[in-house]
Write an enzyme that holds these catalytic residues in place. Structure first.
Site, PDB file in Angstrom:
ATOM      1  N   GLY A   1       3.364 -24.404 -82.089  1.00 36.08           N
ATOM      2  CA  GLY A   1       2.589 -23.977 -83.241  1.00 36.08           C
ATOM      3  C   GLY A   1       2.311 -25.128 -84.181  1.00 36.08           C
TER       4      GLY A   1
ATOM      5  N   GLY B   1       5.892 -22.109 -76.383  1.00 33.19           N
ATOM      6  CA  GLY B   1       4.838 -22.178 -77.389  1.00 33.19           C
ATOM      7  C   GLY B   1       4.942 -23.424 -78.242  1.00 33.19           C
TER       8      GLY B   1
ATOM      9  CG  ASP C   1       1.129 -15.740 -89.963  1.00 31.23           C
ATOM     10  OD1 ASP C   1      -0.098 -15.499 -89.900  1.00 31.23           O
ATOM     11  OD2 ASP C   1       1.684 -16.591 -89.246  1.00 31.23           O
TER      12      ASP C   1
END
Length: 675
Positions: free
Chosen positions: A363, A361, A493
């Site tokens: 971000g 990933g 979040d």
């Protein structure tokens, strides 16, 4: 009409003309604002396009490093080395690579082998329609060191890695070459990792593209030297960056969110201008038609519209937020250093005592990798490494937030929270090590179910999921320091991507990167908005102070997403989403909630109350509302879904971790090729 009457009429006409001029000032100002806004939007879109091209290049470099890691693993395979040492025939080699299970991980790649560094004894990659690999073979044979490159061939472009293969007994090493086609599937992966549509060009035509809006880039090959190019689509630019001789990557930059915020700000400015101009014009007109008995100089002349407009405090438009759901205050933006693109070691290289294996990933603040740590006596353990992005290493605000995440998250030890085990800095690169969970996040699981047209999670699985999330939040919310004082932790979040489900059905919360606490190294400025807009509480979207009830609202949105497979709020731009989130669920969303199976409507309606006082007041209260409706089997269903949807990928991921050995020296790129 006498002279005095003529003078009065002249004064009246002059006054009315002045009033008209005052009223025209906002019109002229609006035009100037529109022109300035168009210029700012174009500059922002161009900046995002250039930034996207650089990010795409870096993502492609990581993919090249992954091919290099596979080549290094291949030459360490005893059966492969045995075939090399035996100098089997070309046909036998082709049969081995096509049928043997030990070559299965590399079968999607093209391979070539050289024994003398000048000719190829076996090749799937060379020839008029393949990749001209002999130059890289010669370099590796001469230096004895691995190398990587991006190359073009008759069938397109390729990521190429060459690695020496030791033959032993004083014999010169052979050279293995692996090449991965730089095709649409790989470009789609680059697009997913960068969040930008991308296109590969040879300067004449498109060689493939990725991303939802990638087709917008198809007409652009041939304009690589033009810099950022404006597209017919509003607030959209494209930019190209060279990745190898004769190869460029185009990336799309879209600033619709910036444009929406700028339009709103200009609208506010126009209201200020009109609020000044209308009363002022009315006053001028009234004075011009009123009989004037005596003329006295006013003690203070009214300011002109231009001066008043200049005196009005400027409205700051935040242009730094390129990720939907994230905004940065003007003060933080001003304090941030210039962004510098830095390419750092990726998969197959060491970061401290960790060997990075796969990038999983990218971000807004960090890159995420699977990794392995090695120790005495053959000890090894997998981890997930979260590394601060290179361009943020020198940003004091970002580093402070990252340190906060490590320090705060390391104190959280609970079955429903992904623990942080280590934090470090190597060569200016900050990273933390988290527990490696064999599983996938709720967002990917739900998306995969939708893609396959399969039923979404059952009511019972959703309730079980909610209880597990709330257990983790209850632990974090109730956390106290050594003196017994509440820490006041708020995650801020909670999203489907930050809830991971293991292959055994365990549910864990991760990513405490923007967690709020009463004591932090880096404090969030008042009025800033951090987090994923689509899963924010209304008070968080408004930039107000949040408490634990904000996390409970976000949990309700996560459960609603799991139940419907659709985002709660409509909107294409950041501005639209932020406005919707600040207002909370509207009638359309309430109708979707009401259509869910019982008891979800009652539970979610309370969890998603706009007024925090009307919501559940604690994780325990929320969980207590779920408990009477829970049945056995929720964890089992989650485990079955993860295994059915991602079982093969998880096994392959674990095999790569198991096969990874202590890090070898990083391959060096060719001097004349981009890597």
């Amino acid at each position: 009409m006498g002279r005095a009457g003529g003078i009065r009429w002249a004064r009246t006409l002059a006054g009315l003309a002045l009033a008209g001029a005052v009223l025209s000032a906002p019109v002229v100002g609006a035009r100037a604002l529109a022109q300035a806004r168009a210029r700012r939007v174009a500059e922002e879109a161009a900046h995002r396009a250039r930034d996207g091209a650089a990010l795409a290049r870096d993502a492609l470099a990581l993919q090249t490093d992954a091919v290099a890691l596979m080549a290094a693993n291949a030459v360490a395979n005893p059966r492969f080395l045995s075939a090399l040492r035996g100098r089997v025939s070309r046909g036998t080699f082709a049969d081995l690579l096509a049928t043997e299970t030990w070559w299965e991980p590399y079968r999607e790649l093209l391979a070539a082998i050289s024994y003398d560094g000048a000719t190829l004894a076996f090749a799937q990659t060379d020839g008029p329609d393949g990749v001209p690999v002999l130059p890289i073979v010669k370099r590796v044979a001469e230096t004895g060191r691995a190398a990587t490159a991006v190359m073009s061939g008759g069938r397109g472009a390729f990521l190429v890695a060459a690695c020496p293969a030791p033959l032993g007994h004083g014999r010169a090493p052979a050279v293995l070459v692996l090449a991965r086609p730089l095709d649409g599937s790989l470009l789609e992966l680059v697009s997913e990792n960068t969040g930008r549509a991308v296109l590969l060009s040879d300067g004449r035509q498109s060689l493939g593209w990725g991303g939802v809006d990638g087709a917008l880039l198809v007409p652009l090959p041939g304009r690589e030297t033009a810099g950022a190019v404006a597209l017919p689509t509003p607030a959209t630019h494209a930019a190209a960056i060279a990745i190898a001789p004769g190869l460029w990557l185009w990336a799309l930059g879209q600033a619709a969110d910036f444009e929406g915020a700028a339009v709103a700000a200009d609208h506010a400015r126009r209201k200020v201008l009109w609020s000044i101009a209308i009363p002022l014009a009315a006053a001028v007109a009234a004075l011009s038609v009123r009989p004037r008995r005596r003329i006295e100089p006013p003690a203070r002349l009214p300011a002109s519209p231009r001066a008043l407009a200049a005196a009005a405090p400027p409205m700051v438009i935040d242009a730094s937020a390129t990720r939907v759901g994230v905004a940065v205050s003007a003060a933080a933006l001003a304090a941030a250093p210039p962004v510098v693109q830095i390419v750092r070691p990726g998969p197959g290289t060491a970061l401290g005592r960790y060997l990075l294996v796969d990038q999983i990933g990218i971000g807004g603040m960090a890159e995420v990798f699977t990794a392995v740590s090695f120790g005495y006596g053959g000890f090894r353990r997998p981890f997930v490494i979260k590394r601060l992005r290179a361009e943020l290493d020198g940003n004091a605000t970002a580093v402070g937030l990252f340190i906060d995440e490590a320090n705060l998250a390391s104190t959280l030890v609970h079955p429903n929270v992904v623990p942080v085990f280590d934090f470090g800095e190597v060569g200016g690169s900050y990273f933390l090590a988290e527990e490696y969970i064999v599983g996938r996040d709720l967002g990917r699981l739900t998306n995969r179910l939708r893609e396959r047209g399969e039923p979404l999670l059952s009511r019972n699985a959703i309730l079980h999921l909610g209880r597990e999330i709330l257990n983790g939040l209850a632990y974090a919310h109730d956390k106290r320091d050594d003196a017994g004082r509440p820490l006041g932790l708020v995650h801020r979040d909670i999203t489907p991507e930050n809830v991971i489900i293991s292959e055994r059905g365990e549910v864990k919360i991760l990513d405490f990167g923007i967690m709020k606490a009463r004591q932090r190294v880096s404090q969030t400025e008042s009025g800033t908005v951090r987090g994923n807009v689509g899963f924010m509480s209304p008070e968080q979207a408004r930039g107000r102070v949040v408490d634990q009830r904000s996390d409970l609202f976000s949990t309700g949105l996560v459960l609603l997403y799991a139940a419907t497979g659709e985002p709660t709020y409509p909107g294409e731009s950041f501005y639209d989403l932020l406005t919707a989130a600040a207002a909370g669920p509207a009638a359309a969303q309430q109708a979707r909630i009401a259509a869910l199976p019982s008891p979800l409507p009652a539970i979610l309606t309370r969890a998603l109350a706009v007024d925090p006082e009307q919501r559940f007041q604690s994780s325990a209260e929320f969980s207590a509302a779920i408990a009477p409706h829970l049945e056995a089997g929720g964890a089992g269903e989650l485990a079955l879904r993860v295994t059915a949807l991602f079982g093969d990928a998880l096994r392959a991921e674990q095999e790569r971790l198991a096969a990874a050995g202590p890090a070898a020296p990083r391959p060096e790129p060719l001097a004349d090729a981009a890597t």
